[in-house]
Structure formats: structure tokens, C-alpha cells
Design a protein around this motif. Structure first.
Motif, PDB file in Angstrom:
ATOM      1  N   PRO A   1     -63.656  23.748 -59.379  1.00 41.87           N
ATOM      2  CA  PRO A   1     -62.353  23.415 -58.789  1.00 41.87           C
ATOM      3  C   PRO A   1     -61.249  23.237 -59.815  1.00 41.87           C
ATOM      4  N   GLY A   2     -61.609  23.290 -61.102  1.00 40.04           N
ATOM      5  CA  GLY A   2     -60.610  23.051 -62.132  1.00 40.04           C
ATOM      6  C   GLY A   2     -60.195  24.280 -62.902  1.00 40.04           C
ATOM      7  N   ASP A   3     -60.860  25.401 -62.674  1.00 42.71           N
ATOM      8  CA  ASP A   3     -60.547  26.592 -63.465  1.00 42.71           C
ATOM      9  C   ASP A   3     -61.009  27.829 -62.706  1.00 42.71           C
ATOM     10  N   ALA A   4     -60.095  28.783 -62.533  1.00 38.68           N
ATOM     11  CA  ALA A   4     -60.449  30.035 -61.862  1.00 38.68           C
ATOM     12  C   ALA A   4     -60.738  31.132 -62.870  1.00 38.68           C
ATOM     13  N   GLY A   5     -60.863  30.759 -64.159  1.00 39.47           N
ATOM     14  CA  GLY A   5     -61.040  31.751 -65.209  1.00 39.47           C
ATOM     15  C   GLY A   5     -62.314  32.558 -65.107  1.00 39.47           C
ATOM     16  N   ASN A   6     -63.337  32.027 -64.424  1.00 39.05           N
ATOM     17  CA  ASN A   6     -64.598  32.763 -64.271  1.00 39.05           C
ATOM     18  C   ASN A   6     -64.782  33.317 -62.867  1.00 39.05           C
ATOM     19  N   GLY A   7     -63.731  33.244 -62.058  1.00 38.20           N
ATOM     20  CA  GLY A   7     -63.810  33.733 -60.689  1.00 38.20           C
ATOM     21  C   GLY A   7     -63.498  35.210 -60.581  1.00 38.20           C
ATOM     22  N   TRP A   8     -63.617  35.724 -59.372  1.00 38.25           N
ATOM     23  CA  TRP A   8     -63.411  37.150 -59.134  1.00 38.25           C
ATOM     24  C   TRP A   8     -61.983  37.576 -59.436  1.00 38.25           C
ATOM     25  N   PHE A   9     -61.007  36.710 -59.156  1.00 43.30           N
ATOM     26  CA  PHE A   9     -59.614  37.108 -59.357  1.00 43.30           C
ATOM     27  C   PHE A   9     -59.330  37.322 -60.837  1.00 43.30           C
TER      28      PHE A   9
ATOM     29  N   SER B   1     -55.952  28.196 -48.535  1.00 39.28           N
ATOM     30  CA  SER B   1     -55.409  27.459 -49.677  1.00 39.28           C
ATOM     31  C   SER B   1     -56.463  26.595 -50.366  1.00 39.28           C
ATOM     32  N   ILE B   2     -57.699  26.610 -49.861  1.00 41.23           N
ATOM     33  CA  ILE B   2     -58.785  25.848 -50.494  1.00 41.23           C
ATOM     34  C   ILE B   2     -59.297  26.624 -51.709  1.00 41.23           C
ATOM     35  N   PHE B   3     -59.690  25.936 -52.739  1.00 40.86           N
ATOM     36  CA  PHE B   3     -59.945  26.540 -54.049  1.00 40.86           C
ATOM     37  C   PHE B   3     -61.058  27.567 -54.058  1.00 40.86           C
ATOM     38  N   PHE B   4     -62.155  27.343 -53.300  1.00 35.80           N
ATOM     39  CA  PHE B   4     -63.340  28.183 -53.503  1.00 35.80           C
ATOM     40  C   PHE B   4     -63.136  29.626 -53.065  1.00 35.80           C
ATOM     41  N   PHE B   5     -62.116  29.899 -52.246  1.00 34.34           N
ATOM     42  CA  PHE B   5     -61.825  31.291 -51.903  1.00 34.34           C
ATOM     43  C   PHE B   5     -61.400  32.082 -53.132  1.00 34.34           C
ATOM     44  N   TRP B   6     -60.902  31.382 -54.137  1.00 35.50           N
ATOM     45  CA  TRP B   6     -60.321  32.045 -55.295  1.00 35.50           C
ATOM     46  C   TRP B   6     -61.183  31.923 -56.551  1.00 35.50           C
ATOM     47  N   THR B   7     -62.214  31.090 -56.517  1.00 40.86           N
ATOM     48  CA  THR B   7     -63.046  30.906 -57.707  1.00 40.86           C
ATOM     49  C   THR B   7     -64.435  31.514 -57.570  1.00 40.86           C
TER      50      THR B   7
END
Length: 716
Positions: free
Chosen positions: A493-501, A481-487
Motif C-alpha cells: 500500500p505504500g509503493d506501486a513501484g513493483n506493480g503492473w503499472f 480508487s483503492i490501492f490494490f487495483f494499481w499495485t
């Protein structure tokens, strides 16, 4: 990759067959067979996930089909559709299911039907994995029903308890209501498009073969299945009652599997949803989010709080998909699966410890009532910290995956309201549910883990941490549930828009826009087209300039929408942080510092609090309108049948009996009387004549003389 997908699908059904028939003869009830099967599926899912990340292709898709049967001129082909969304769902399902399997080894130890429970877990996993991989609406529906059957078996595992068996029946029946609508939608698709393959259906709608009201009705009918499975209002009533099943079942059903099926289906049919259908879906989800959150605030059972929390979060996902925030809705499905599974399994550890504590003092107190808990942080530190991390994620606190996905949903909803004026109620639903979520979850934390244990010192001595095979799954879910797995690869920590998902799961767009783009532009952006769209005369006179103008128009339109979404994202992030902080602060002041009197506020709120505590009496309304109403209708129909239908039949029978009696009397005394009278007369006449037919000649002469003499005398 298809081979791996087939193994992932078939391993659980093979485990089910072995454990169901041979489980009692195998060591440890055969639980290891189910564990091997699901962890094999997890390993292969991770391999597929790594390959997906390595390829980095957002349009990846691989299919495998075979002909199942022929029906007239129609060949039904079914198979596997493996794309990025399917791979993500495989990851979610196998992670949660494998950890639930592991948790169940400790939690269900000593259960009378231990091996059968693991057989049902494997069957459930097979059903859910089949639903994820199916490429055909008909096969999706088949696995959809298998998911319903397996959930019925798991919820009713302790069928000796009437509440458990009733909950299983309730879940099964309520889901069939939604499934009936889904079946109508499938029949509409097949009737008008001639195919049930999802990709072919989407392509056909893109060609304009189904449009307008028909497309809206079809989309909403298919969504009816999601209303049942994902427990949206008004078919939400089965989900809280499903808490009667074992806690691992609650985690499996309420976290990432059965309830996610409806959201997953909605995401799959997202490209064919008309604007009208999307709007209805958004309002159903938004209302469910706020409605369920108000109920969770007033519940005292730890599992029921989490159940209504699940309802609320599912509402968020559905609202996002209806509002067009495709990535946000599916993103929240995946992140929510992790921290909600951690919360359910953590609650199982708490209940396990409470049962052990209360058993030693021979108390009949409710082990799931938070008012009987308190101070568990001291005795269950691992459970506390993992539970707290998952709670922070669910509440939408920064640095967690829940913050990223919930902020994406709220931002998408806010942008939808800005681009489609008149839909601000959705924004109220979203942010209202956000503050209530933070409040009721930290209420749960403070009542359960802080303060003093409320069942006495003797019971307190027997509190203990759960064993490793229960804490490891909870910890694993919480860490995810920690953010960096998803970004990753970015660490924003404020936006996953540039992450792998966000890169791999992209909005597929609405295919109806290919047919009627001019009729479906967002109202707020329409003014851009009104001033720049060329007339027919301009097109004929300056075709090149017209093309450039059209391109510029659509480019300006896209830039406007992108600007609105960016601004909405920033605004939603600020407001959501404020809402989460306010909710946590209120819970802290009320249930930790005890500066705000909960009892006083309950009294002030009056009927509102009673409504929240009694789940807004929805079950009671259903009981009166549908259950008692059905009984009353049946009684009326029975009386109508008895006194009207049977009365007509019995009256007709009595009439025919009376007519038959009259006919019998007439036949006996008239018809038979005439016949018998004639026979008697003939016989009497014969007997009279016989008196003169003696064969004595002298008598004949004497009679003749007498007759002649009589005539002569009469003549004289």
C-alpha cells in the motif's frame, strides 16, 4: 489489436451521426445508441488491457498507417500508434465516458435536448479517443480542435442561461490562445525535421537534428497547447466557469478526458523536452497546483471546489513531467481520473437531491452552495460513502491510489530539487498544495454531509438518495480508487513501484542525452564525473582501462541517482502523510467540531482571504487588461480611423474639390472667356463688315467718294 482500436474509435462517431439526425425519432431519444457504442468501446479497451497485462512487455508498440495526401515531395501518412500508454488512456477514457453516459440517463431525464446531449457525448468521446490513438502531430492537432469544439457544445448545452453560453465561449477562446502556440510548435517541428510523425520526430531529435534553444522553444510551444487544454496558469480561467454545464459534462471534462489531453500530450513529447523546457514546465505546474488549491479553500460552490481541485491536481501532473517523474505524472493522471469522476458525479447526486428538496419548499436558494447543505449523510448513505472514499484518495491518505500517485510525484519532485539545487520552490509548491487539498476536501465533506440540514425540516423531508443508474457509476469510480487495483500482483500500500503499472509504463528517457550527454548531467551528480573521467592522454595510453572507468563512472552516477530517488520517496511519503493528517485535522476542528472559527480566521487573513475568495482577481485583471483594454484599444483605433485616417481621406477629398472648383472657375471665365470672346469679336467684326457688303453699286460708289473726300479734307 489495431482492428479493435479502430472499432473503439469509430463506434462513437457512428453513434453521434445516428443520434444527431434520428435521435428524436428513436425510443428514449436514442440514448441507447450512444450507450451501446461507448460500452462496446469499453469492452474492447478491457480486452486490449488484458492482452497488455498478459504480454507484460513495457516496450509493446503496434502501428498502422496509410497515405493521406501528397504535398509536393512530402507524403503525409497518418495512422494509429497503439502502445501501453495509449491502451491505458483508452481504458481511462472509456471507463469514465461510459459511466458518465450511464449517469446522464438519470441526471438529464426530461431535458429538452436530451437526444442532442447524448449525441454530443458521443462526439466528445470520438474526439478524445482519436487524440489518444493518433500517431501524427498534425492529426493530434485536428482531434485536439474537435475536443475543443465538442466541449464548447457540451458546456453551452443549456445555452438559454447566459452564464452557460458565456462559459462555453470563454472555454473556446481561451483554448485557442494555447492552441496558437501549439500550432507554432508543430510548424517548427515540420520546418526543421520534415516530419510530424511522433516516433520519427523523437528519433530525429535523438540524432541531433534539433538541439539547443530551438529544441527548448519548440517544446515550450507544443506545451502551450497543454497549458490551454489542461488549464495551467495563466490559461486556467476557463475551467471553473465550465461548471455552468450539466454535471455529467463537468465529470467528463474535468476528470479524465479534455483536461487530461494536455498532460497526455506533454507525456508524449516528454522524450524531446530539453532540461530548460522541463524546468519551465515544472514551475508552471507547481505554481498552478498551489495557486488553485488556495482558491479552492475559500469557495462555497461544491462544483467550483472540485473544479479548482482539478486545476491543482493537473498542476501536480505537469510538475511531475517537467521534473522528469514521467511514470508518476501519468500514474496520477490515471488514478485521479477515477476518484475525481466519482467526486463530480457524487456532487451531481447531491445537487440533484438539493434541487428536489428546494423545489418542494419553493426556495430560490443555491442548490450548489455548501452553506445550504448539511446532514446529507443520513439521507444519501451510498453517495456519502463513495464520496468519502474518493475524497480520501484525493487527499493522499494511505491505502488509496491517490496516495500512491501523489507520493510518487512528491518523491520525484523532491529528488529533482536535490539533484538540481536551487529548485526547492517546487517542493514547497507540492507539499503546500497537499495540505490544502486535504483541508478543502474535508471541509467539503463536513459542510455537505455532517451536521444539520440548513434549509429547514420541511425541505429535509424531501431529501433522497439518487437512483441506481446514478449511484452505480459513482460507486464504481470510488472502488477503483483503492490501492490494490494499481499495485497488483504485489499488495504494497505504500509503493506501486513493483506493480503492473510501473512495469508497463516506464520512463522512455530523454533523447537529447544521446546527442549531448555531457552537457545535461544533473548538477548534484557532476562531482562523480569530475574525479573519475579520464583525460585524453589516459584514453590513448590505456583504452581498455578507460572503458572500464567510464562504465564504472556511469554506473556510480546511476546508483547515486537511484539512491537519491529512493531516499526522496521515503521522505516524501512521511511528509505527505503528515500534511494530509494536518489538513484533515484542521478541517475537522473547524467544520465538524467548530472549535476553530472560520469567520475569525477570514477576518485575520484579510486581503489574503479576499484574494482566495475572489480567485486572486485573475478574471478581473484579464477583464481590465485584455477585455476592457481591447475595447479601449478598439475605441482609440476607431477615433484614430475616424479623425486621422478618414480625416486625411476626407481632407484630401475636400482639397481636390476646392481645386476642382477653382479649375472650373478658371475654365469657365478664363479659358471659355478667351474662346467665347474671340468668337464674339469675329462675329461682331463680321456683322460690322456685313454693313458694307450690301451688293448696291451706287452705295459702293457713294462710300468710296465719301472716303476719298474725307482723306482729301484731312490732308488739306
Amino acid at each position: 489489436m489495431i482492428t479493435e482500436a479502430l472499432i473503439i474509435l469509430l463506434a462513437p462517431i457512428a453513434a453521434f451521426t445516428i443520434v444527431a439526425f434520428l435521435g428524436r425519432r428513436l425510443p428514449r431519444g436514442g440514448d441507447w445508441v450512444s450507450l451501446i457504442a461507448i460500452f462496446l468501446g469499453l469492452a474492447l479497451s478491457i480486452d486490449l488491457f488484458i492482452k497488455m497485462l498478459g504480454a507484460g512487455d513495457p516496450n509493446f508498440a503496434e502501428t498502422w498507417q496509410f497515405q493521406w495526401f501528397m504535398f509536393g515531395d512530402y507524403n503525409l501518412t497518418i495512422g494509429i500508434n497503439l502502445d501501453n500508454m495509449a491502451i491505458m488512456m483508452l481504458m481511462v477514457v472509456t471507463i469514465v465516458s461510459s459511466l458518465v453516459h450511464l449517469f446522464s440517463v438519470g441526471y438529464m431525464k426530461g431535458d429538452v435536448r436530451y437526444s442532442l446531449f447524448f449525441a454530443y457525448l458521443s462526439f466528445f468521446s470520438f474526439s478524445m479517443l482519436g487524440l489518444v490513438l493518433a500517431d501524427n502531430l498534425f492529426i493530434i492537432f485536428c482531434f485536439w480542435e474537435l475536443v475543443g469544439l465538442s466541449s464548447y457544445l457540451l458546456i453551452g448545452h443549456w445555452y438559454e442561461k447566459k452564464s452557460a453560453s458565456d462559459a462555453a465561449v470563454k472555454a473556446f477562446v481561451v483554448n485557442r490562445i494555447g492552441d496558437a502556440g501549439m500550432m507554432i510548435g508543430i510548424m517548427l517541428v515540420f520546418t526543421h525535421l520534415g516530419t510530424l510523425n511522433l516516433n520519427e520526430v523523437i528519433a530525429a531529435v535523438g540524432r541531433g537534428e534539433m538541439t539547443g534553444t530551438l529544441l527548448t522553444i519548440t517544446g515550450l510551444c507544443l506545451f502551450c497547447g497543454a497549458i490551454g487544454k489542461s488549464a495551467q496558469f495563466p490559461l486556467h480561467v476557463w475551467l471553473p466557469d465550465a461548471m455552468e454545464g450539466p454535471t455529467p459534462v463537468s465529470a467528463l471534462i474535468h476528470a479524465a478526458t479534455m483536461v487530461a489531453a494536455g498532460v497526455y500530450l506533454t507525456a508524449r513529447i516528454f522524450p524531446i523536452l530539453s532540461p530548460e523546457a522541463g524546468q519551465v514546465i515544472a514551475y508552471v505546474g507547481g505554481f498552478t497546483a498551489l495557486f488553485a488549491a488556495t482558491i479552492a479553500v475559500a469557495q462555497n460552490d461544491i462544483k467550483r471546489v472540485l473544479a479548482y481541485s482539478t486545476l491543482s491536481q493537473l498542476g501536480y501532473m505537469v510538475m511531475a513531467l517537467g521534473a522528469g517523474a514521467y511514470m508518476a505524472g501519468f500514474f496520477h493522471l490515471c488514478t485521479h481520473a477515477m476518484f475525481k469522476a466519482a467526486l463530480f458525479l457524487g456532487s451531481g447526486s447531491v445537487i440533484h437531491a438539493m434541487h428536489h428538496s428546494l423545489h418542494h419548499i419553493h426556495s430560490d436558494a443555491d442548490a450548489q452552495d455548501m452553506r445550504n447543505m448539511g446532514g446529507l449523510k443520513k439521507y444519501m448513505p451510498i453517495t456519502f460513502w463513495t464520496f468519502l472514499l474518493a475524497t480520501i484518495a484525493l487527499s493522499g491518505v494511505p491505502l488509496t491510489s491517490g496516495f500512491l500517485s501523489k507520493d510518487a510525484i512528491l518523491g520525484g519532485t523532491l529528488a529533482y530539487a536535490q539533484l538540481n539545487p536551487g529548485n526547492w520552490l517546487l517542493v514547497f509548491f507540492g507539499f503546500g498544495a497537499a495540505i490544502l487539498t486535504a483541508f478543502y476536501m474535508f471541509r467539503l465533506i463536513f459542510l455537505t454531509f455532517f451536521g444539520k440540514y440548513r434549509m429547514g425540516e420541511e425541505a429535509e423531508k424531501h431529501l433522497h438518495e439518487a437512483p441506481a443508474n446514478m449511484t452505480i457509476p459513482v460507486g464504481t469510480m470510488a472502488v477503483l480508487s483503492i490501492f490494490f487495483f494499481w499495485t497488483m500482483p504485489t499488495l504494497n500500500p505504500g509503493d506501486a513501484g513493483n506493480g503492473w503499472f510501473a512495469h508497463l509504463i516506464q520512463d522512455p528517457g530523454k533523447v537529447y542525452e544521446q546527442v549531448m550527454p555531457a552537457h545535461h548531467e544533473e548538477p548534484a551528480a557532476t562531482h562523480l564525473l569530475e574525479t573519475t573521467t579520464p583525460s585524453e592522454e589516459q584514453i590513448a595510453a590505456h583504452p581498455a582501462e578507460t572503458h572500464e572507468t567510464a562504465v564504472a563512472t556511469h554506473s556510480a552516477h546511476d546508483e547515486h541517482i537511484e539512491h537519491v530517488h529512493h531516499q526522496a520517496h521515503v521522505t516524501a511519503m512521511i511528509i505527505s502523510i503528515i500534511m494530509a493528517t494536518l489538513g484533515i485535522w484542521l478541517a475537522f476542528r473547524t467544520y465538524y467540531q467548530w472549535k476553530i472559527s472560520a469567520a475569525a480566521w477570514q477576518k485575520r487573513l484579510g486581503i489574503i482571504y479576499k484574494g482566495m475568495f475572489n480567485k486572486w482577481w485573475v478574471d478581473e485583471v484579464y477583464d481590465v487588461v485584455f477585455i476592457r483594454g481591447l475595447h479601449l484599444t478598439c475605441k482609440i483605433m476607431s477615433l484614430f480611423d475616424q479623425y486621422v485616417i478618414d480625416g486625411i481621406v476626407n481632407g484630401a477629398a475636400a482639397l481636390w474639390r476646392a481645386l476642382a472648383w477653382i479649375h472650373g472657375v478658371f475654365d469657365h471665365y478664363v479659358i471659355d472667356g478667351i474662346v467665347n470672346g474671340t468668337a464674339w469679336f469675329i462675329g461682331a467684326w463680321g456683322r460690322f463688315v456685313k454693313m458694307f457688303q450690301t451688293g448696291d453699286l451706287q452705295r459702293y460708289i457713294l462710300v468710296t467718294v465719301l472716303v476719298v473726300a474725307i482723306f482729301l479734307i484731312l490732308k488739306i
